[in-house]
Design a protein around this motif. Structure first.
Motif, PDB file in Angstrom:
ATOM      1  N   PHE A 166       5.506  33.777  45.490  1.00  0.00           N
ATOM      2  CA  PHE A 166       4.394  32.922  45.928  1.00  0.00           C
ATOM      3  C   PHE A 166       3.101  33.729  46.003  1.00  0.00           C
ATOM      4  O   PHE A 166       2.036  33.241  45.591  1.00  0.00           O
ATOM      5  N   LEU A 167       3.166  34.931  46.539  1.00  0.00           N
ATOM      6  CA  LEU A 167       1.971  35.772  46.622  1.00  0.00           C
ATOM      7  C   LEU A 167       1.465  36.118  45.219  1.00  0.00           C
ATOM      8  O   LEU A 167       0.241  36.165  44.978  1.00  0.00           O
ATOM      9  N   THR A 168       2.387  36.316  44.283  1.00  0.00           N
ATOM     10  CA  THR A 168       1.984  36.589  42.894  1.00  0.00           C
ATOM     11  C   THR A 168       1.283  35.380  42.288  1.00  0.00           C
ATOM     12  O   THR A 168       0.256  35.521  41.605  1.00  0.00           O
TER      13      THR A 168
ATOM     14  N   ILE B 202       8.796  34.786  48.754  1.00  0.00           N
ATOM     15  CA  ILE B 202       7.459  35.075  49.296  1.00  0.00           C
ATOM     16  C   ILE B 202       6.669  35.950  48.317  1.00  0.00           C
ATOM     17  O   ILE B 202       5.471  35.718  48.078  1.00  0.00           O
ATOM     18  N   ILE B 203       7.320  36.956  47.716  1.00  0.00           N
ATOM     19  CA  ILE B 203       6.652  37.823  46.744  1.00  0.00           C
ATOM     20  C   ILE B 203       6.175  37.011  45.543  1.00  0.00           C
ATOM     21  O   ILE B 203       5.046  37.186  45.048  1.00  0.00           O
TER      22      ILE B 203
ATOM     23  N   THR C 187       9.685  30.652  37.660  1.00  0.00           N
ATOM     24  CA  THR C 187       9.745  31.683  38.710  1.00  0.00           C
ATOM     25  C   THR C 187      11.164  32.039  39.137  1.00  0.00           C
ATOM     26  O   THR C 187      11.383  33.136  39.679  1.00  0.00           O
TER      27      THR C 187
ATOM     28  N   ILE D  77      -0.318  33.061  43.924  1.00  0.00           N
ATOM     29  CA  ILE D  77      -1.630  32.945  44.572  1.00  0.00           C
ATOM     30  C   ILE D  77      -2.619  33.925  43.950  1.00  0.00           C
ATOM     31  O   ILE D  77      -3.795  33.591  43.709  1.00  0.00           O
ATOM     32  N   ALA D  78      -2.158  35.138  43.660  1.00  0.00           N
ATOM     33  CA  ALA D  78      -3.036  36.131  43.039  1.00  0.00           C
ATOM     34  C   ALA D  78      -3.475  35.690  41.642  1.00  0.00           C
ATOM     35  O   ALA D  78      -4.646  35.853  41.262  1.00  0.00           O
TER      36      ALA D  78
END
Length: 363
Positions: A79-81, A76-77, A57, A83-84
Motif C-alpha cells: 500500500f505504501l508503494t 502495508i508495504i 499486487t 501511495i508513493a
C-alpha cells in the motif's frame, strides 16, 4: 428402440428451450432486478478496480511472505508503494500529460484544416481519382468538422468517466485490503454451502478462474507497460510532439489484445507526419518494431498460454463486444471470454466424469 428422451440431441434441445424461456422470464420481470442491477453497477468500479490491483499486487505480497515478512506487514508495504507511485504520478507525470493534452487539443483544428487541404488537393485531380473514391472523399470532407466534433465529444465523455471512476476510487483500497488479507478464506467460505463433492468441484472451478484471470491480467499489464515504455523512449528519441500522452494512450490501448496496438499507432503516426514527414516515418518504424517485439516475444507467452486460442477468434470476440458495449467491451471482452471458456471446460469435464465408459462425449 431408443426412447426419444434418452437421445442427447433431444436433451440438448430441451435444455436450450428452457434456457431461453428463463431469459424471457427475466426480461418480463426486469423491474424486479433493475434495483439490484443499479446496486451492482455502483459497486462494479471499486470491485473491478480492486480486483485488477489484487492480481497485480498479490504476487508482491506473496514474494514478501516468502522472505519471512508477515502478510499484514507485506500488505502495508505494498500500500505504501502504491501511495508513493500515485504521489509521484500526480506531481511529476500528470502535469506533463495535462500540458501536452491541452496543447494537442489546441492544435487539433489546425491538423483538421491541413487534412482538409490535402483532400481538397486530391479532389481537384479528378482525372486520376475513380468516381467511387471521389464520392467517399467528398463525403468525408463535408463531414470533417462533424468528425472532429465527435472526437472531441468522445474525449470529454471519457474525461467525465475518469472523474466518475475517481469518485468511486476511494472505495478501492478497502476492497483491495480485504482481498489481499482474506484471499485464502474466500473459496472455503463459498464451498461450505455445498456438499463435499460439489464443494470440491466448485473449489477447483474457482481456482481455475482465479489462475486464468491472474495470468491474463498480470501478463497483459506487463505487455502494456513494456510497450508503453518502449514507445515513450522511441518517441523521445525521434522528437515526436506529445510523446508522453501518446505513450500513455498506447499503454492503455494495449490492454486490448491484437487490435489495441494498431489503434494506438494511428494518432501517433498521423501527428508525426503533421509535425514533419520524416518524424512520421520514424514514428511508424518505432511502432512496427515495438509491435513486432510484442507480438513475437511478449504476447505469445501471455495470450497463447492463458487462452490457447487462435488470434482471429480473439479479434472477432473483441469486435463483437466493442459493437455491443463500446470501449468497455473492448477492454473486458478477452478476460470475460477466458473466464467463460474456463467455466464451460470445467463443467464439460465434470459431465464426462458422470458418463458410463464409452460415452464420454456430449454427441
Amino acid at each position: 428402440m431408443v426412447i426419444l428422451t434418452e437421445k442427447r440431441g433431444f436433451r440438448f434441445l430441451i435444455f436450450m428451450v428452457l434456457f431461453f424461456t428463463l431469459i424471457y422470464l427475466f426480461h418480463l420481470t426486469g423491474f424486479v432486478f433493475r434495483p439490484i442491477g443499479s446496486v451492482l453497477a455502483s459497486l462494479a468500479v471499486p470491485i473491478i478496480g480492486a480486483g485488477f490491483l489484487y492480481y497485480i499486487t498479490n504476487p508482491l505480497v506473496g514474494l514478501l511472505e516468502r522472505v519471512k515478512v508477515p502478510r499484514i506487514l507485506g500488505i502495508i508495504i505494498v500500500f505504501l508503494t502504491l501511495i508513493a507511485v500515485i504521489f509521484f504520478s500526480i506531481y511529476f507525470i500528470f502535469p506533463v500529460i495535462q500540458r501536452q493534452f491541452e496543447s494537442l487539443m489546441e492544435n487539433v483544428p489546425a491538423m483538421a484544416e491541413s487534412l482538409e487541404d490535402i483532400f481538397t488537393m486530391w479532389q481537384n485531380r479528378n482525372d486520376i481519382i475513380p468516381e467511387g473514391i471521389q464520392n467517399a472523399l467528398d463525403n468525408f470532407i463535408d463531414n470533417l468538422g462533424g468528425y472532429t466534433e465527435q472526437v472531441a465529444t468522445s474525449i470529454f465523455q471519457f474525461i467525465g468517466s475518469v472523474f466518475s471512476f475517481l469518485f468511486s476510487f476511494v472505495l478501492i483500497p478497502f476492497f483491495l485490503f480485504f482481498m489481499l488479507k482474506d484471499r485464502e478464506k474466500f473459496i472455503p467460505y463459498l464451498t461450505g454451502f455445498f456438499s463435499e463433492s460439489k464443494g470440491e468441484s466448485l473449489g477447483r472451478l474457482l481456482k481455475s478462474v482465479n489462475h486464468t484471470l491472474g495470468s491474463f491480467i498480470q501478463g497483459q499489464a506487463l505487455v502494456s507497460l513494456s510497450v508503453g515504455i518502449m514507445l515513450l523512449i522511441g518517441y523521445l528519441i525521434v522528437g515526436l510532439d506529445y510523446a508522453l500522452v501518446l505513450a500513455v494512450f498506447a499503454l492503455v490501448m494495449n490492454l486490448i489484445p491484437y487490435i489495441g496496438p494498431w489503434l494506438s499507432a494511428i494518432p501517433a503516426v498521423a501527428i508525426g507526419f503533421f509535425q514533419d514527414p520524416m518524424v512520421g516515418v520514424w514514428t511508424a518504424v518505432i511502432m512496427i518494431v515495438a509491435q513486432q517485439i510484442e507480438s513475437n516475444i511478449i504476447e505469445p507467452n501471455v495470450m497463447g498460454r492463458v487462452l490457447s486460442v487462435h488470434p482471429l477468434t480473439v479479434v472477432v470476440i473483441i469486435l463483437a463486444a466493442g459493437a455491443l458495449f463500446g470501449f468497455i467491451g473492448f477492454i473486458f471482452a478477452v478476460p470475460a471470454y477466458a473466464v467463460i471458456k474456463t467455466v464451460i471446460t470445467h463443467f464439460y469435464e465434470e459431465y464426462k466424469k458422470t458418463q458410463p465408459v464409452g460415452k464420454k462425449n456430449i454427441w
